[in-house]
Design an enzyme around this catalytic site. Structure first.
Site, PDB file in Angstrom:
ATOM      1  N   ASP A 134       0.802  -1.214   0.127  1.00 37.24           N
ATOM      2  CA  ASP A 134       0.091   0.043  -0.034  1.00 37.24           C
ATOM      3  C   ASP A 134       0.958   1.112   0.138  1.00 37.24           C
ATOM      4  O   ASP A 134       2.213   1.157   0.454  1.00 37.24           O
ATOM      5  CB  ASP A 134      -0.912   0.086   1.356  1.00 37.24           C
ATOM      6  CG  ASP A 134      -1.642   1.201   1.571  1.00 37.24           C
ATOM      7  OD1 ASP A 134      -2.237   1.744   0.420  1.00 37.24           O
ATOM      8  OD2 ASP A 134      -1.531   1.915   2.586  1.00 37.24           O
ATOM      9  N   ASP A 173      -0.144   5.125   0.796  1.00 36.28           N
ATOM     10  CA  ASP A 173      -0.183   6.189   1.814  1.00 36.28           C
ATOM     11  C   ASP A 173      -0.510   5.533   3.197  1.00 36.28           C
ATOM     12  O   ASP A 173      -1.444   4.492   3.512  1.00 36.28           O
ATOM     13  CB  ASP A 173      -1.500   6.941   1.435  1.00 36.28           C
ATOM     14  CG  ASP A 173      -1.479   7.475   0.260  1.00 36.28           C
ATOM     15  OD1 ASP A 173      -0.186   8.138  -0.183  1.00 36.28           O
ATOM     16  OD2 ASP A 173      -2.494   7.854  -0.684  1.00 36.28           O
TER      17      ASP A 173
END
Length: 188
Positions: A30, A32
């Site tokens: 991922d 952020d």
């Protein structure tokens, strides 16, 4: 949507098919809150702050023969905050930064959609938005990834749900050094 690094293959033309049929291992990251400090709708390199140990975690993955693939929801596109080109620009900048330590991300897969978007072309419910598995499914098909030998590193429950739904081992980042989490959690 996806963007792959275009690197020259050290193999001859006749060798490409044999390599593509081999199942590979991958670590999906991922973005952020996992690789960078989560600020609302990050879309400019000058606002990007690496999480401690993030670059080293990616290098660790590279050095141990895993593909390093970025998988990220980017609803700011659907909301009209920035264009898709900004998502790709940040990804390219990340790879430039990673080069300084001999690391790289192999591909970018992102979802520009959101059901409450303001840009009609991107306003919809889709399977590519995590926790949906569409981005993972696309990457696994393209790179012939062995899901049972692969991981998803993320900071949210939706990332862990995506990992479970996609048949990957989830590693939840809750702070500290991302390198320590990846080194302890990934079988090499």
């Amino acid at each position: 949507m996806n963007t792959e690094n275009k690197k020259p293959s050290p193999l001859g033309k006749g060798d490409r098919k044999a390599v593509d049929e081999v199942f590979r291992r991958a670590v999906f990251f991922d973005r952020d809150g996992t690789l960078n400090v989560d600020i609302a709708y990050l879309h400019r390199p000058e606002d990007f702050i690496w999480i401690p140990g993030a670059k080293e975690a990616i290098k660790y993955v590279n050095d141990h023969g895993y593909l390093a693939i970025l998988v990220t929801n980017q609803s700011g596109v659907a909301r009209g905050y920035y264009p898709e080109s900004d998502v790709r620009h940040v990804y390219d900048w990340m790879n430039e930064e990673l080069q300084s330590i001999g690391a790289h991300l192999d591909a970018l897969y992102y979802c520009p959609h959101h059901p409450q978007g303001s840009v009609p072309a991107y306003t919809r419910t889709c399977n590519c938005r995590k926790p949906g598995t569409g981005l993972i499914d696309e990457a696994c098909a393209r790179f012939h990834i062995d899901r049972a030998a692969s991981y998803f590193v993320g900071d949210r429950e939706s990332d862990m749900l995506c990992a479970r739904n996609a048949g990957l081992t989830g590693l939840r980042y809750d702070g500290g050094s991302l390198y320590d989490l990846v080194q302890a959690g990934i079988s090499c």
